[in-house]
Design a protein around this motif. Structure first.
Motif, PDB file in Angstrom:
ATOM      1  N   GLY A   1     -62.836  14.976 -47.284  1.00 37.35           N
ATOM      2  CA  GLY A   1     -62.118  16.364 -47.401  1.00 37.35           C
ATOM      3  C   GLY A   1     -62.924  17.471 -47.172  1.00 37.35           C
ATOM      4  N   ARG A   2     -62.283  18.636 -47.117  1.00 37.39           N
ATOM      5  CA  ARG A   2     -62.945  19.906 -46.726  1.00 37.39           C
ATOM      6  C   ARG A   2     -63.805  20.475 -47.671  1.00 37.39           C
ATOM      7  NH1 ARG A   2     -56.628  21.898 -46.655  1.00 37.39           N
ATOM      8  NH2 ARG A   2     -57.084  20.819 -48.651  1.00 37.39           N
TER       9      ARG A   2
ATOM     10  N   TRP B   1     -65.120  24.117 -49.283  1.00 34.64           N
ATOM     11  CA  TRP B   1     -64.670  25.395 -49.601  1.00 34.64           C
ATOM     12  C   TRP B   1     -65.759  26.119 -50.061  1.00 34.64           C
ATOM     13  CZ3 TRP B   1     -59.775  26.819 -47.851  1.00 34.64           C
ATOM     14  CH2 TRP B   1     -58.733  25.672 -47.332  1.00 34.64           C
TER      15      TRP B   1
ATOM     16  N   PHE C   1     -56.467  23.823 -52.440  1.00 32.40           N
ATOM     17  CA  PHE C   1     -57.160  22.577 -52.496  1.00 32.40           C
ATOM     18  C   PHE C   1     -56.495  21.363 -52.436  1.00 32.40           C
ATOM     19  CE2 PHE C   1     -60.041  25.317 -55.404  1.00 32.40           C
ATOM     20  CZ  PHE C   1     -60.606  25.995 -54.361  1.00 32.40           C
TER      21      PHE C   1
ATOM     22  N   ASP D   1     -61.613  17.339 -51.788  1.00 30.22           N
ATOM     23  CA  ASP D   1     -62.141  18.484 -51.259  1.00 30.22           C
ATOM     24  C   ASP D   1     -63.612  18.766 -52.113  1.00 30.22           C
ATOM     25  OD1 ASP D   1     -60.188  18.675 -49.416  1.00 30.22           O
ATOM     26  OD2 ASP D   1     -59.431  20.546 -50.207  1.00 30.22           O
TER      27      ASP D   1
ATOM     28  N   LYS E   1     -63.076  27.999 -45.546  1.00 28.69           N
ATOM     29  CA  LYS E   1     -63.105  26.792 -45.157  1.00 28.69           C
ATOM     30  C   LYS E   1     -64.540  26.660 -44.588  1.00 28.69           C
ATOM     31  CE  LYS E   1     -59.450  24.749 -43.967  1.00 28.69           C
ATOM     32  NZ  LYS E   1     -58.552  24.492 -43.137  1.00 28.69           N
TER      33      LYS E   1
ATOM     34  N   SER F   1     -64.065  21.120 -42.067  1.00 27.39           N
ATOM     35  CA  SER F   1     -62.913  20.168 -42.011  1.00 27.39           C
ATOM     36  C   SER F   1     -63.332  18.670 -42.311  1.00 27.39           C
ATOM     37  CB  SER F   1     -61.946  20.447 -40.829  1.00 27.39           C
ATOM     38  OG  SER F   1     -61.633  21.761 -40.766  1.00 27.39           O
TER      39      SER F   1
END
Length: 252
Positions: A98-99, A101, A215, A219, A249, A252
């Motif tokens: 996931g990303r 944040w 979201f 993540d 972000k 990625s």
């Protein structure tokens, strides 16, 4: 086939099948918040989506289980459970891709009505609570309760507390809260029983965005402590539609 049945998964775990009404059942890998079990849940979720079994309406992942809803006119619980059992030895849990944040959070007293109480109950100073929370890196296990609300695990043990004995009828939008081993952000004004220790000006759900929910499960989130002045600046940009959510972000 019985409503509840245990099955070995590659010699590593036990799965429990539980009936959930007349048209759904759950495939339970764990009864607690566990990254390993959650990885198996998500692996089964991917396999089911790829298999496109007839009659499956929806598969809903949670911390440690996958709920499968089906059309009883197209298939049966017995047929679907048999298909799932055949998939279990083939599961390939993967690390979340996931990303990451970075979410601004203002911990000023106006936005943190429970900060002093959390500090007192945990034998800490309010500053130590803020430091402990803002230094964490949180994994999103699932979204639920309302659009955009993320259940994030990884809260420092020093901050663990049960939910409030008397939930609030109104929790302001953007409130950052903790309970037990988790933290979350309230995407809407709503009732809630978690401890409020801060607030973010970021909106987690906006219908006009290409991806309305910021979201996704898998993540990870960190919190960046900001001043009231920076909070107000970001809030004004959000309200005017000028804020770039992509700037939150980290990767990625």
């Amino acid at each position: 086939m019985s409503n509840t049945e245990n099955q070995a998964v590659g010699g590593e775990a036990t799965v429990v099948f539980q009936t959930m009404g007349d048209t759904a059942f759950s495939v339970e890998f764990a009864t607690k918040v566990d990254r390993v079990a959650n990885a198996r849940v998500m692996a089964l979720h991917r396999m089911l989506a790829k298999a496109a079994l007839p009659g499956v309406i929806e598969a809903i992942p949670s911390f440690g289980a996958l709920v499968i809803q089906y059309d009883p006119l197209s298939t049966s619980r017995a047929e679907l459970q048999q298909a799932v059992e055949a998939m279990l030895p083939q599961l390939k849990p993967e690390a979340a891709a996931g990303r990451l944040w970075s979410i601004p959070c203002c911990y000023d007293a106006e936005f943190a009505p429970d900060l002093a109480e959390v500090a007192e109950r945990r034998g800490l100073t309010p500053a130590a609570v803020v430091q402990g929370h803002s230094q964490g890196r949180y994994f999103i296990y699932m979204l639920g309760f309302m659009p955009g609300l993320a259940y994030m695990g990884g809260l420092s043990e020093t901050l663990h507390l049960p939910r409030r004995s008397a939930p609030r009828l109104k929790v302001p939008q953007g409130s950052v809260a903790i309970a037990e081993a988790m933290t979350t952000i309230y995407p809407w004004e709503s009732p809630g029983g978690w401890h409020l220790i801060g607030r973010t000006p970021v909106r987690l759900f906006e219908q006009h965005r290409p991806e309305p929910i910021l979201f996704a499960a898998g993540d990870e989130v960190t919190f960046r402590a900001v001043s009231r002045a920076e909070f107000d600046k970001i809030a004004a940009e959000v309200a005017a539609g000028r804020f770039n959510h992509g700037s939150l972000k980290v990767m990625s």
